[in-house]
Design an enzyme around this catalytic site. Sequence first.
Site, PDB file in Angstrom:
ATOM      1  N   SER A   1     -63.972  62.289   7.661  1.00  0.00           N
ATOM      2  CA  SER A   1     -63.252  62.026   8.911  1.00  0.00           C
ATOM      3  C   SER A   1     -62.104  63.026   8.978  1.00  0.00           C
ATOM      4  O   SER A   1     -61.689  63.578   7.945  1.00  0.00           O
ATOM      5  CB  SER A   1     -62.693  60.604   8.865  1.00  0.00           C
ATOM      6  OG  SER A   1     -61.717  60.401   9.875  1.00  0.00           O
TER       7      SER A   1
ATOM      8  N   TYR B   1     -58.528  53.482   4.519  1.00  0.00           N
ATOM      9  CA  TYR B   1     -59.478  54.430   5.123  1.00  0.00           C
ATOM     10  C   TYR B   1     -59.053  55.871   4.833  1.00  0.00           C
ATOM     11  O   TYR B   1     -59.866  56.699   4.404  1.00  0.00           O
ATOM     12  CB  TYR B   1     -59.524  54.168   6.634  1.00  0.00           C
ATOM     13  CG  TYR B   1     -60.582  54.905   7.400  1.00  0.00           C
ATOM     14  CD1 TYR B   1     -61.870  54.392   7.539  1.00  0.00           C
ATOM     15  CD2 TYR B   1     -60.297  56.120   8.031  1.00  0.00           C
ATOM     16  CE1 TYR B   1     -62.838  55.063   8.276  1.00  0.00           C
ATOM     17  CE2 TYR B   1     -61.258  56.797   8.765  1.00  0.00           C
ATOM     18  CZ  TYR B   1     -62.532  56.265   8.884  1.00  0.00           C
ATOM     19  OH  TYR B   1     -63.488  56.936   9.612  1.00  0.00           O
TER      20      TYR B   1
HETATM   21  P1  NAD Z   1     -70.597  51.978  12.878  1.00  0.00           P
HETATM   22  O1  NAD Z   1     -69.807  50.730  12.652  1.00  0.00           O
HETATM   23  O2  NAD Z   1     -71.224  52.227  14.202  1.00  0.00           O
HETATM   24  O3  NAD Z   1     -71.756  52.102  11.811  1.00  0.00           O
HETATM   25  C1  NAD Z   1     -71.557  51.815  10.463  1.00  0.00           C
HETATM   26  C2  NAD Z   1     -72.898  51.647   9.786  1.00  0.00           C
HETATM   27  O4  NAD Z   1     -72.649  51.313   8.421  1.00  0.00           O
HETATM   28  C3  NAD Z   1     -73.741  50.509  10.382  1.00  0.00           C
HETATM   29  O5  NAD Z   1     -75.111  50.856  10.305  1.00  0.00           O
HETATM   30  C4  NAD Z   1     -73.447  49.357   9.419  1.00  0.00           C
HETATM   31  O6  NAD Z   1     -74.475  48.369   9.386  1.00  0.00           O
HETATM   32  C5  NAD Z   1     -73.352  50.096   8.107  1.00  0.00           C
HETATM   33  N1  NAD Z   1     -72.616  49.390   7.069  1.00  0.00           N
HETATM   34  C6  NAD Z   1     -71.424  48.751   7.172  1.00  0.00           C
HETATM   35  N2  NAD Z   1     -71.101  48.210   5.971  1.00  0.00           N
HETATM   36  C7  NAD Z   1     -72.093  48.534   5.108  1.00  0.00           C
HETATM   37  C8  NAD Z   1     -72.345  48.269   3.741  1.00  0.00           C
HETATM   38  N3  NAD Z   1     -71.492  47.556   2.982  1.00  0.00           N
HETATM   39  N4  NAD Z   1     -73.473  48.760   3.181  1.00  0.00           N
HETATM   40  C9  NAD Z   1     -74.359  49.478   3.927  1.00  0.00           C
HETATM   41  N5  NAD Z   1     -74.178  49.752   5.224  1.00  0.00           N
HETATM   42  C10 NAD Z   1     -73.064  49.281   5.811  1.00  0.00           C
HETATM   43  O7  NAD Z   1     -69.592  53.162  12.460  1.00  0.00           O
HETATM   44  P2  NAD Z   1     -69.579  54.723  12.812  1.00  0.00           P
HETATM   45  O8  NAD Z   1     -68.438  54.955  13.710  1.00  0.00           O
HETATM   46  O9  NAD Z   1     -70.929  55.199  13.187  1.00  0.00           O
HETATM   47  O10 NAD Z   1     -69.146  55.307  11.391  1.00  0.00           O
HETATM   48  C11 NAD Z   1     -70.028  55.988  10.532  1.00  0.00           C
HETATM   49  C12 NAD Z   1     -69.222  56.850   9.580  1.00  0.00           C
HETATM   50  O11 NAD Z   1     -68.499  57.833  10.330  1.00  0.00           O
HETATM   51  C13 NAD Z   1     -68.163  56.085   8.778  1.00  0.00           C
HETATM   52  O12 NAD Z   1     -68.110  56.569   7.463  1.00  0.00           O
HETATM   53  C14 NAD Z   1     -66.875  56.390   9.527  1.00  0.00           C
HETATM   54  O13 NAD Z   1     -65.763  56.312   8.690  1.00  0.00           O
HETATM   55  C15 NAD Z   1     -67.143  57.815   9.963  1.00  0.00           C
HETATM   56  N6  NAD Z   1     -66.332  58.260  11.083  1.00  0.00           N
HETATM   57  C16 NAD Z   1     -66.390  57.647  12.289  1.00  0.00           C
HETATM   58  C17 NAD Z   1     -65.601  58.118  13.327  1.00  0.00           C
HETATM   59  C18 NAD Z   1     -65.630  57.508  14.707  1.00  0.00           C
HETATM   60  O14 NAD Z   1     -64.800  57.905  15.530  1.00  0.00           O
HETATM   61  N7  NAD Z   1     -66.540  56.592  14.997  1.00  0.00           N
HETATM   62  C19 NAD Z   1     -64.743  59.201  13.117  1.00  0.00           C
HETATM   63  C20 NAD Z   1     -64.698  59.792  11.869  1.00  0.00           C
HETATM   64  C21 NAD Z   1     -65.505  59.323  10.858  1.00  0.00           C
END
Ligand code: NAD
Length: 256
Positions: free
Chosen positions: A139, A152
């Site tokens: 991130s 985080y």
């Molecule tokens: P999201 O909540 O849409 O998806 C998260 C996924 O992880 C889902 O499939 C969920 O079921 C799964 N998950 C949650 N807990 C789990 C566990 N204990 N074991 C296995 N799977 C698990 O989130 P997202 O926004 O798509 O985030 C995905 C990644 O991207 C994360 O690492 C997040 O930190 C990173 N990220 C997101 C953003 C953003 O703006 N959305 C920005 C930077 C980084």
Amino acid sequence: MTLNGKTALVTGSTSGIGLGIAQVLAGAGVNIVLNGFGDPAPALAEITRLGVRVIHHPADLSDVAQFEALFALAEREFGGVDILVNNAGIQHVAPVEQFPIETWDKIIALNLSAVFHGTRLALPGMRTRNWGRIVNIASVHGLVGSTGKAAYVAAKHGVVGLTKVVGLETATSNVTCNAICPGWVLTPLVQKQIDDRAASGVDPQQAQHDLLAEKQPSVAFVTPQHLGELVLFLCSEAGSQVRGAAWNVDGGWLAQ
Ligand code: NAD
């Protein structure tokens, strides 16, 4: 070089960024191992439609034994994991003095320790087959801080550090390890933060605009598709000397 017939494990791919990356890889002919909570049927249908083989395992990746079971399944079904996308992650927003201890432990276990476990499980097979790609979805919070996100930000900075070490330890091989550092992407993880702002009486559209405008100069979301295309580049021959990098895709967030 073709990715056709290779296998990718994308953690946390039942929604959001993980599903978007899995779709782009599947579009390039890569077989997919999905993981994540909730009903996997829509994600399985999406990937199947793209003409590759796909399976799902619901492992909770904060539990090492469950992660090992997921890897064993991928090896049984596909003979190994060529591309590992460590994507699963969770968020919690609270000031550090009020940060719940169990939530700190859960975020570190999933957002950081699971990246270590996935990497150590994937590397032996990648080295044996003499090709592999590890892409860690960190991130912008792997490179800068924000208030309220102690666990985080700590975990994501850890992922960027781990990426450098693995990038170095694999530097003379055909295995690479890199991190992608997205800014705001509109997924359930971010929608919750918009909803929390709207709960204090702000119009939801305004809450979304304010969230973007505070950090992301483009005032536009990064998309899972953008990130999937970057994963595809890192898997290509052109990306083979990108090693240990932390590559921001953030609408200008870190340029400020
Ligand atoms: P999201 O909540 O849409 O998806 C998260 C996924 O992880 C889902 O499939 C969920 O079921 C799964 N998950 C949650 N807990 C789990 C566990 N204990 N074991 C296995 N799977 C698990 O989130 P997202 O926004 O798509 O985030 C995905 C990644 O991207 C994360 O690492 C997040 O930190 C990173 N990220 C997101 C953003 C953003 O703006 N959305 C920005 C930077 C980084």
